[in-house]
Write a protein that holds these residues in place. Structure first.
Motif, mmCIF file in Angstrom:
data_model
loop_
_atom_site.group_PDB
_atom_site.id
_atom_site.type_symbol
_atom_site.label_atom_id
_atom_site.label_comp_id
_atom_site.label_asym_id
_atom_site.label_seq_id
_atom_site.Cartn_x
_atom_site.Cartn_y
_atom_site.Cartn_z
ATOM 1 N N GLN A 144 8.711 7.461 4.505
ATOM 2 C CA GLN A 144 7.749 6.350 4.984
ATOM 3 C C GLN A 144 6.576 6.603 4.384
ATOM 4 O O GLN A 144 5.519 7.229 4.654
ATOM 5 N N THR A 145 6.518 5.977 2.950
ATOM 6 C CA THR A 145 5.288 6.230 2.250
ATOM 7 C C THR A 145 4.359 5.199 2.327
ATOM 8 O O THR A 145 3.465 5.219 1.665
ATOM 9 N N SER A 146 4.770 3.999 2.951
ATOM 10 C CA SER A 146 3.704 2.963 3.067
ATOM 11 C C SER A 146 3.530 2.588 4.370
ATOM 12 O O SER A 146 4.624 2.569 5.146
ATOM 13 N N GLN A 174 9.643 11.598 5.592
ATOM 14 C CA GLN A 174 8.739 11.320 4.372
ATOM 15 C C GLN A 174 8.827 10.139 3.637
ATOM 16 O O GLN A 174 7.875 9.967 3.033
ATOM 17 N N SER A 205 0.806 -1.175 0.011
ATOM 18 C CA SER A 205 0.070 0.025 -0.225
ATOM 19 C C SER A 205 0.786 1.425 -0.016
ATOM 20 O O SER A 205 2.282 1.266 0.196
ATOM 21 N N ILE A 206 0.390 2.442 -0.479
ATOM 22 C CA ILE A 206 0.992 3.654 -0.238
ATOM 23 C C ILE A 206 0.250 4.585 0.336
ATOM 24 O O ILE A 206 -1.157 4.769 -0.041
ATOM 25 N N VAL A 207 0.621 5.660 1.083
ATOM 26 C CA VAL A 207 -0.213 6.521 1.780
ATOM 27 C C VAL A 207 -0.480 7.631 0.588
ATOM 28 O O VAL A 207 0.039 7.822 -0.276
ATOM 29 N N PRO A 233 11.965 2.634 -2.258
ATOM 30 C CA PRO A 233 11.229 2.085 -1.001
ATOM 31 C C PRO A 233 9.865 2.839 -0.897
ATOM 32 O O PRO A 233 9.378 2.745 0.408
ATOM 33 N N LEU A 234 9.301 3.335 -2.233
ATOM 34 C CA LEU A 234 8.144 3.822 -2.007
ATOM 35 C C LEU A 234 6.985 3.056 -1.590
ATOM 36 O O LEU A 234 6.325 3.403 -0.741
ATOM 37 N N VAL A 235 6.936 1.833 -2.269
ATOM 38 C CA VAL A 235 5.982 0.882 -1.810
ATOM 39 C C VAL A 235 6.683 -0.527 -1.674
ATOM 40 O O VAL A 235 7.692 -0.801 -2.310
ATOM 41 N N GLN A 236 6.072 -1.185 -0.592
ATOM 42 C CA GLN A 236 6.991 -2.322 -0.228
ATOM 43 C C GLN A 236 5.955 -3.626 -0.730
ATOM 44 O O GLN A 236 4.834 -3.867 0.049
ATOM 45 N N SER A 241 -4.734 5.111 2.808
ATOM 46 C CA SER A 241 -3.777 4.695 1.721
ATOM 47 C C SER A 241 -4.357 3.999 0.594
ATOM 48 O O SER A 241 -5.670 3.943 0.472
ATOM 49 N N THR A 285 -0.641 10.668 0.265
ATOM 50 C CA THR A 285 0.103 12.044 0.032
ATOM 51 C C THR A 285 1.332 11.618 -1.135
ATOM 52 O O THR A 285 1.793 12.354 -1.698
ATOM 53 N N SER A 286 1.745 10.162 -0.990
ATOM 54 C CA SER A 286 2.743 10.062 -2.064
ATOM 55 C C SER A 286 2.463 8.890 -3.202
ATOM 56 O O SER A 286 3.198 8.721 -3.813
#
Lengths: 236, 250
Positions: B178-180, B176, A50-52, A221-224, A192, A54-55
């Motif tokens: 920490q996007t997920s 920041q 998942s991604i929050v 590292p944007l999404v795991q 998210s 805002t990103s």
């Protein structure tokens, strides 16, 4: 006759069967399985994350760069998914079907059955589950109801769709439907977006897992994107 | 008594000078190879390799410095070199030792190689500066000193605050990233897979499950009624059944 047909089908849709003996026997078993079951056995290879919110745009940009449909805006979708269930004699016996229909193209209805998710061992890079997708007409809900299935839950998924080769990436936000018959009265479930990387392929193509893992690495590292054990999630 | 002591000191001196020569030799070699590279491979050389060479040299300089300051090193300034005689002729021994750079120990090279003081012009200029410093009033000097200190500390403050800003910004950036979040992933998956948190708004389920039994009841009771048994109860039952029916006809 039937064998010939399946052979033709196999060649037409799944490509020339590989030549070595192992693959051939596997291909044969696939074909016989298809004949016996009446459907070609497909498996879905799956990584989830998942991604929050805002990103999200950063991820979309990266996906746009990585995927095939790079030019123009990313493809949007807005789907209504309904989960139908029928309970058997014991609580464990639950059969469920998912009906998804697009709110952008109202005529698109898809009925999906997914099997038990296999987590596999460490050598396996992704989740694997058998799956069957069937395009249907809009009266599928009525059909399922009449068969005895009952609506268990439903949600709206709004998001973006990408593909790279046969890999499919969806970035979608899940909404709760507050009023059963009003699909505009929604409430977001989390802050998210759900990110899913999946490939639907015939049985026995483990190589895909490696490709998917390599692709998932590029989103870090944007999404795991991980193989997340669904059985562990079930306990709540 | 005195003799062995002296010889011991001499030994220490000799060994330390040996070490110094070794270090300087190393440095000379790497300088030589670096210059060679610069002259021959300047077309294909990349900046990182140049930096590597510089790093090597600075490392060697550091070890040399450490050796000079080290405990094992005797105080070299207490030793003097006394040239006894100059010779204008070529000296093959010294030529070999210096690898051909110094061919003779003569009056031409000695003032340069055995120099212990700065050059006369430099000495003159430093003398000028010293006299100028002496003429400045003590008060004035103190004042200037404090001003300079103030300025320096101000600049230091500015640099430090900038450094802090940088670091906090870096920290922010890393935060920041920490996007997920695993929790969000879990709840999203639980919702899409098992409908967690999605089932709440529908209240029709109890009605729909209740409906089939009542209609069944009606049917069986109708059948019973048809058989002609206890008609009065059948009627009331039908009535209550019809009011419970969720889809009332107008």
């Amino acid at each position: 006759m039937a064998l010939n047909f399946m052979d033709v089908f196999y060649r037409a849709y799944l490509g020339e069967p590989p030549n070595d003996a192992l693959s051939k026997s596997m291909a044969n078993s696939v074909v016989t399985q298809a004949i016996q079951g009446g459907i070609a056995p497909y498996q879905e290879y799956l990584l989830q994350g998942s991604i929050v919110d805002t990103s999200r745009d950063v991820l979309l940009h990266r996906l746009q760069g990585l995927c095939d449909n790079a030019e123009g805006m990313p493809q949007k979708f807005q789907d209504h998914e309904m989960v139908f269930m029928m309970r058997g004699n014991t609580p464990q016996q639950i059969i469920s079907f998912r009906v998804r229909h697009s709110l952008h193209q109202r005529q698109n209805w898809v009925l999906r059955y997914t099997g038990q998710t296999e987590i596999g061992d460490k050598n396996r890079q992704t989740l694997v589950r058998t799956c069957c997708d069937v395009a249907t007409s809009d009266n599928v809900v009525q059909f399922l109801n009449e068969m005895g299935f009952r609506l268990d839950n439903e949600f709206i998924a709004k998001g973006f769709f990408f593909h790279k080769g046969r890999m499919r990436v969806t970035v979608s936000k899940i909404y709760k439907i507050l009023q059963h018959d009003n699909l505009d009265n929604l409430e977001q479930l989390t802050m998210s977006h759900l990110v899913e990387l999946s490939v639907v392929a015939p049985v026995g193509q483990e190589q895909i897992g490696e490709d998917m893992k390599a692709f998932a690495e590029q989103l870090k590292p944007l999404v795991q994107l991980d193989k997340i054990d669904h059985r562990r999630l079930q306990t709540f | 008594m005195n003799n062995p002591m002296q010889s011991k000191e001499e030994k220490v001196l000799e060994s330390s000078i040996e070490k110094l020569i070794q270090r300087v030799q190393d440095m000379k070699n790497s300088l030589g190879s670096f210059i060679m590279k610069l002259e021959t491979e300047y077309t294909s050389m990349t900046w990182p390799t140049v930096l590597d060479n510089f790093a090597l040299l600075s490392g060697q300089l550091n070890t040399l410095g450490r050796l000079l300051k080290g405990d094992g090193m005797p105080t070299l300034r207490n030793h003097i070199l006394l040239p006894l005689a100059l010779n204008p002729d070529r000296d093959p021994e010294i030529e070999k030792l210096t690898e051909g750079r110094v061919v003779a120990f003569n009056h031409d090279v000695v003032p340069d190689y055995l120099r212990t003081k700065p050059e006369p012009e430099v000495e003159e200029r430093s003398q000028q500066l010293i006299t100028k410093a002496v003429t400045v009033m003590a008060d004035n000097a103190q004042k200037q000193l404090t001003v300079l200190n103030k300025i320096t500390s101000n600049i230091l403050d500015i640099i430090n605050s900038h450094k802090d800003d940088w670091e906090s910004e870096c920290n922010k950036n890393s935060q920041q990233q920490q996007t997920s979040s695993m929790n969000e992933t879990t709840s999203l998956l639980q919702a899409t897979l098992f409908g967690k948190g999605l089932k709440q708004p529908r209240r029709q389920e109890p009605v729909t499950t209740q409906q089939p039994p009542t209609s069944m009841q009606n049917q069986t009771q109708k059948i019973q009624g048809g058989a002609g048994k206890v008609q009065s109860t059948v009627k009331t039952n039908i009535k209550s059944g019809s009011t419970m029916h969720p889809y009332q006809r107008p």
